[in-house]
Design a protein around this motif. Structure first.
Motif, PDB file in Angstrom:
ATOM      1  N   ARG A   1     -10.401   6.394  -2.729  1.00 39.00           N
ATOM      2  CA  ARG A   1      -9.249   5.745  -3.325  1.00 39.00           C
ATOM      3  C   ARG A   1      -9.305   4.234  -3.040  1.00 39.00           C
ATOM      4  O   ARG A   1      -9.689   3.805  -1.952  1.00 39.00           O
ATOM      5  CB  ARG A   1      -7.941   6.306  -2.761  1.00 39.00           C
TER       6      ARG A   1
ATOM      7  N   ARG B   1      -3.975   6.375   4.022  1.00 39.48           N
ATOM      8  CA  ARG B   1      -3.402   5.281   4.822  1.00 39.48           C
ATOM      9  C   ARG B   1      -4.047   5.188   6.200  1.00 39.48           C
ATOM     10  O   ARG B   1      -4.140   4.094   6.771  1.00 39.48           O
ATOM     11  CB  ARG B   1      -1.888   5.462   4.948  1.00 39.48           C
TER      12      ARG B   1
ATOM     13  N   LYS C   1       1.028   0.993  -2.444  1.00 37.08           N
ATOM     14  CA  LYS C   1       1.199   2.335  -2.987  1.00 37.08           C
ATOM     15  C   LYS C   1      -0.129   3.065  -2.935  1.00 37.08           C
ATOM     16  O   LYS C   1      -1.179   2.482  -3.190  1.00 37.08           O
ATOM     17  CB  LYS C   1       1.710   2.257  -4.434  1.00 37.08           C
ATOM     18  N   VAL C   2      -0.083   4.355  -2.603  1.00 34.54           N
ATOM     19  CA  VAL C   2      -1.297   5.173  -2.554  1.00 34.54           C
ATOM     20  C   VAL C   2      -1.190   6.270  -3.607  1.00 34.54           C
ATOM     21  O   VAL C   2      -0.268   7.096  -3.559  1.00 34.54           O
ATOM     22  CB  VAL C   2      -1.497   5.810  -1.160  1.00 34.54           C
TER      23      VAL C   2
ATOM     24  N   ALA D   1      -1.040  -0.812   2.439  1.00 32.69           N
ATOM     25  CA  ALA D   1      -1.106  -0.491   1.014  1.00 32.69           C
ATOM     26  C   ALA D   1       0.289  -0.466   0.405  1.00 32.69           C
ATOM     27  O   ALA D   1       1.216   0.130   0.959  1.00 32.69           O
ATOM     28  CB  ALA D   1      -1.791   0.854   0.814  1.00 32.69           C
TER      29      ALA D   1
ATOM     30  N   SER E   1      -3.184  -3.943  -1.351  1.00 35.17           N
ATOM     31  CA  SER E   1      -2.472  -4.038  -0.080  1.00 35.17           C
ATOM     32  C   SER E   1      -1.926  -5.435   0.151  1.00 35.17           C
ATOM     33  O   SER E   1      -2.491  -6.436  -0.300  1.00 35.17           O
ATOM     34  CB  SER E   1      -3.397  -3.654   1.074  1.00 35.17           C
TER      35      SER E   1
ATOM     36  N   LYS F   1      -7.751  -5.744  -2.054  1.00 33.31           N
ATOM     37  CA  LYS F   1      -8.107  -4.407  -2.525  1.00 33.31           C
ATOM     38  C   LYS F   1      -8.878  -3.694  -1.419  1.00 33.31           C
ATOM     39  O   LYS F   1      -9.895  -4.206  -0.938  1.00 33.31           O
ATOM     40  CB  LYS F   1      -8.950  -4.503  -3.789  1.00 33.31           C
TER      41      LYS F   1
ATOM     42  N   VAL G   1      -6.763   0.850  -3.119  1.00 30.30           N
ATOM     43  CA  VAL G   1      -5.340   0.489  -3.115  1.00 30.30           C
ATOM     44  C   VAL G   1      -5.203  -1.025  -3.036  1.00 30.30           C
ATOM     45  O   VAL G   1      -6.071  -1.716  -2.498  1.00 30.30           O
ATOM     46  CB  VAL G   1      -4.608   1.145  -1.923  1.00 30.30           C
TER      47      VAL G   1
ATOM     48  N   GLU H   1      -1.880  11.006   0.771  1.00 33.90           N
ATOM     49  CA  GLU H   1      -1.436   9.642   1.059  1.00 33.90           C
ATOM     50  C   GLU H   1      -1.593   9.305   2.535  1.00 33.90           C
ATOM     51  O   GLU H   1      -2.081   8.219   2.892  1.00 33.90           O
ATOM     52  CB  GLU H   1       0.023   9.440   0.646  1.00 33.90           C
TER      53      GLU H   1
END
Length: 229
Positions: A154, A188, A174-175, A172, A158, A140, A156, A184
């Motif tokens: 945020r 990232r 998904k963002v 990640a 990963s 995480k 994510v 996003e």
């Protein structure tokens, strides 16, 4: 019969003395070896060495040890301009050849495990990023980005993979963007990163990486591994 008993007693006593001397020699050698282990381009915290096999004295006479178990804690190197610390590494080294009056040693083959804690991985990540275990073989990653002057945080999940056998990649899955253009990509830039894992003894290579509750567990293996200099 009395002479035979005396002979047996002498054999037992001498055998006990040999074992005691042999074990004392092992203890001394382990202490000396632990203090001599060096790793190129890295600093280490502490080392522990355990020499296997009996008798030790016959092994040392042949300048070769059957197996040596090594534990190194606090291996520190620089990765992409940031410090990367391997919390601990355990390795079993087989057929260890001694040279240069026992000042250096090379293992024919070796296997082991290195662990990078999430605290140390956080230190190696971008500023303002925290890494922890995410469960189910994921990590995480939490980061904060600035969007039009507003801080947006945020978290994510990963995946961690090995790249080219020496670099760990955190990416990640998904963002969550919530319809904010460019969010996003900004997230990232914080949460996705590559870090080269250096600081291992020469000859050891990374084989597999696995996120666990205790940190990133990395399987290592190698040939002609140099463990002292």
């Amino acid at each position: 019969m009395r002479a035979l008993r005396i002979l047996l007693v002498i054999v037992v006593v001498l055998g006990g003395i040999f074992v005691a001397v042999d074990r004392a020699a092992v203890y001394f050698a382990e202490s000396e070896a632990a203090g001599r282990i060096r790793i190129t381009d890295a600093t280490i915290g502490s080392t522990d060495v355990s020499i296997k096999g009996f008798p030790f004295l016959t092994q040392i006479a042949g300048d070769q040890l059957d197996e040596v178990d090594v534990e190194i804690t606090g291996i520190e190197t620089a990765a992409n301009g940031r410090r990367l610390r391997i919390s601990r590494m355990n390795a079993a080294l087989h057929d260890v050849k001694l040279a240069d009056d026992y000042s250096s040693a090379t293992a024919t083959r070796a296997t082991g495990t290195a662990v990078i804690s999430y605290e140390d991985l956080t230190e190696a990540a971008s500023d303002g990023v925290a890494v922890e275990y995410g469960g189910n073989n994921k990590v995480k990653v939490t980061g904060t980005v600035d969007v039009l002057g507003n801080p947006i945080s945020r978290s994510v999940l990963s995946t961690v993979t090995l790249v080219d056998g020496h670099t760990l990649r955190v990416h990640a899955d998904k963002v969550p963007g919530e319809g904010i253009p460019g969010l996003e990509g900004l997230v990232r830039q914080k949460t996705d990163f590559d870090r080269e894992v250096g600081g291992l003894p020469g000859g050891l290579k990374l084989q597999k990486i696995q996120p666990t509750a205790d940190g990133l567990e990395i399987s290592v293996t190698g040939t002609d591994v140099k463990l002292a200099a």
